[in-house]
Each structure stands twice: as structure tokens, then as C-alpha cells.
Design a protein around this motif. Sequence first.
Motif, PDB file in Angstrom:
ATOM      1  N   ILE A 235      39.283  37.702  58.884  1.00 28.98           N
ATOM      2  CA  ILE A 235      40.569  37.974  58.243  1.00 28.98           C
ATOM      3  C   ILE A 235      40.312  38.293  56.772  1.00 28.98           C
TER       4      ILE A 235
ATOM      5  N   GLY B   2      46.543  38.002  56.015  1.00 32.84           N
ATOM      6  CA  GLY B   2      46.515  36.662  56.604  1.00 32.84           C
ATOM      7  C   GLY B   2      47.890  36.060  56.765  1.00 32.84           C
TER       8      GLY B   2
ATOM      9  N   GLY C 249      48.773  38.332  61.573  1.00 30.51           N
ATOM     10  CA  GLY C 249      47.317  38.384  61.447  1.00 30.51           C
ATOM     11  C   GLY C 249      46.649  37.132  61.983  1.00 30.51           C
TER      12      GLY C 249
END
Lengths: 412, 113
Positions: free
Chosen positions: A175, A155, A159
Motif C-alpha cells: 500500500i 490507504g 485500499g
Amino acid sequence: MTNEHVVIVGGGTSAGAVVRSLRDGGFEGAVTLVGDESSPPYERPELSKSVLTGAVAAKSVEMRDIDWYRTNDVDIRLDTRVSFVDTANRSVALSTGENVPYDKLVFATGGRPRPLPIADKVEHTGRIHYLRTRQDAEALGKFLVSGQRLVVIGGGVIGCEVAASARALDVEATIIEAGEGLLERSFGPALGAMLSQVHLDNGVDIRMRQSVLEFAVTAGGIQVVTDKSTVEADVVVIGIGLIPNIELAMDCGILCDEGILANEYGETSIRGIYATGDAAQWFHPLYEQHLRFEQHDSAIRQGQAVAQSILGTPTVVSNPPWFWSDQYEDNLQFVGRPSPGDEMVIRGSVSERSMAAFFVGESRINAVFAMNRGREIMAGRRLLTSGVPVEPDLLKDEDVDLRRLGRQRESR
Amino acid sequence: MSVKDVGAVVADDWLDAMELDEIWDGEMVAVDVGGQSVLLVNLEGEVRAYENRCPHQAWRLDDGDFDGERIVCSRHMWEFDPKSGAGVNPADCSLKSFECRVGDDGIIRVRVP
């Protein structure tokens, strides 16, 4: 001096900035750029955004058209690697078998995505992706079609940007993050929590505090197994960091730490050899230590400064680090470096998606985060650089024009 | 020289933007001129007029900063020379400029397409 031959190892953004600034600065010597990609130097920020969504063509990120290099007498070697540097004889060996002599050498070797070895066994499916290059973005983009299922591992900024781009295309996005919140490494825990909410609001399935244990091939895609759950994916993006490419420089005996060490002008421990961009760790006069940044802005500024050093007009890079990220409709920016124990002073409103957070320690601004508040970044940067003391109450007060605050204090 | 002296043929193309008094030296202001958002920049009494959008991603420039030396877009910090509109960082771009005059009556007038 003007007859010197400059060889640049690497063909990314910072390499492009060196070449551009050399020629724009009137450098008359020979310039050779050796890059292992098929494109001339390009800018990476849009790869996870508009290039990924298909809003702009990948070619549009090129810093200069290939013809510019030819017109400006730059010997540009694409799809080519430097395999060895002979510092005693000042020449580089290329993957083509050729040897190229140099007078000045620039390491602009960038980095490579940190691999997730447990993903290797399913890589043959073509569904496991990393995002660093233009080619990566084009390959990943083909999967981002409405109804497809994307799983992002990590994350961080990459991402989160990929997830945001996917949601814009109505792709289901999950995620998986091992830590407590998204974007914590970049923005800290408090802002990370706030930004996690933004992703939740946009329909992202966030699985915090989960570690990926295994990938399995299924009939329709990939099954991602974590320590707490499983997720089905059509495509997986791994964004767990960057490894700077410093090996070649280390082999030359150049001093390296996390990155290739360089002074505030970009020169390494060997005279006439410079380092710039993601792989470089420059001495930063503002923080009085060597720091490595994985940021577009520093890649450009360092590249320009290396060119100035070669041109004989060295200039120090002393700007506080700055980067931005565009996610959904929101523009996020961050300037400076927070210190441990900083007070976070909020201006504006999180719920209205218009706010700035000032990291203040001992009445001085160390860093500023802004969501859709570029003005505060600019004003904050000025206050940060000038080091003038600030009143937290003034920073909070929307009636106080921070741009004028910074300016008045400066001029007196 | 007054605006009328420019010549009757083109006089109709010039549209009132704002009074010079309203824009301080060293400041920039966005105004709507003929349906176009125009960025006016006061450089020590000389006024420049640009399209109020960054060539990068079309963000409005009046949301940014003008420190007397550079116009900076707030979105991604692209920098422009206020005198010419030329890109400074990055250098391969330019603001779209409009012709601009200050009349004897203190009115800034702009010619927009």
C-alpha cells in the motif's frame, strides 16, 4: 398522486432502495429507473471483500432479481444514461435518444473513482484498476491469484479492504499512502496507526508518506515509482477517493455544494426533485448542517426516506452516520462524527483485537469506533443519540453493561 | 396446557432449552439445544426461538442487541422483527424460526430439526 410517474436517475444502491420502498409502500404510479450499468441495483460493500476473493458470486449482491422489477411494473433501463433534464417540461432525455416525462425526479447518480491522471499512459496494459462497480471487482479479481504482486495506491477504506482480500488469497500486497497512516480520514490518526499495524502483521508492505511519481511498463508488469522507492506490480489498484456525480443536477440549476443539496427529507432546491446516496448532501438535523456521506447505510436510509416523501409520508433521516469495514478477521465499525478536541476513551484491548474507542467531548459521546465490538457500537449509538452525559470511567469499565447504561438513563 | 398435552407422537421432538425465569422480559439469550445454537427472545412472557445466526453472514445474533422492538446483528446492523423474525432492514430476509413452547413447569422447550 398514485398516478404520478417517478423517474430515478441512477441505478445503484440508493436507487434500488427508492424503487423497493416505493413498491413495498404501495406506490401505484409508474416507476422508471435509468442506470448506466448492466446489472439491476446492487450492494457495493462486498465488492472489495467476498466478491473480490471469489467467496461469493457477484450476482449475490443484487438487491432484487431482475425479474422482480418486471413483476412489479418497474421500467428498468440498464446500460442507459440520462443525458439531459428539462425541468421546465419535466422530462429527461436518455442516451438512447428517447424522452421520458416525469412528475417526480430522483437523482441517485452516485460517484466515480477519483482518477490518477499519471496512470493513464499505462492503462492500456489492463493492469490499472479502480474499484467501484461489479464489473470492476470481476476484472480485478482475475489478477488476485497466489504469488501475484498487487500495489494499492491510497490507504483508505477501499485500499485497505482490497489489500486484506488480496492477502487472504496469498497475493503480495503493497500500500502506498501519501499521509502518515492508513485509514486516517475515516478513523483519525491514533486508530489509523493501530490499524496500520494490523496490516503490517498480515504481511502488507506499507509505504507511508510516499507519493507516486510515475508508472512504467516493464516486461512482467508495471513499475510504480514513488518519491522514495520503486515497486514492481502485476496489478495496481487506485483508491484515492470518489467524485460525486452532481453535474447533471447542477445543469438543472439545483443548488449544489460538495453534493446535491437536499433537506432532511431528501428534496432538493427544486420541488418534486430529490437527491439520495453518495451524490447527495442532506441537511442532517443532529449536526444542523448539510453533510454528504459515502456510506451504504445512508444510501439505504436516504433511498427509503425519498420513497416516503414521494408516498406522501415524509420521514426525517436523523441517524448518526454509521459504516463498517471487514478486514482480515476483523470487523471495524464507526458511528457518529468526532469533534475536534474529543477525548478518546478506550474499552477493551487492542492487542486482543477486541476494543472500542469512544470519542467524548463535554461528557457526551460524539462517535464510537469498534473492532469486533458491535455491541459497543449499538450501545454507543444509543448514548450518542440520546445525548445523555457519560462518565469516561464507566465507558472503560468492562463490568459495566453499556447497553443497560443507555437504557436505564433513557427510561428515567 | 402442558407440553405433554401436545401429544405423545411429537413429544420426543421437543427439547428442553431453559427455564423461563432465566430470561428476563425484553431480553434475548442463546442456548445450545440438541447441538444447535438457538436464540430465545422473551417478548412480555411470550418466547420466540430462532436459529442463532444472521442470514447475512452467519454471525451469532446473541452478540447483538435486542431493545424490545428490534433484534440487531452486531456485525453489520441487520435488523429483525422479534415477533416474526422477518427482516426489517434489509427487508428481503428472515431469521429461521423454531417452534417454541413454555410448559406449565416453566420450562421453555424448542423443536429443532
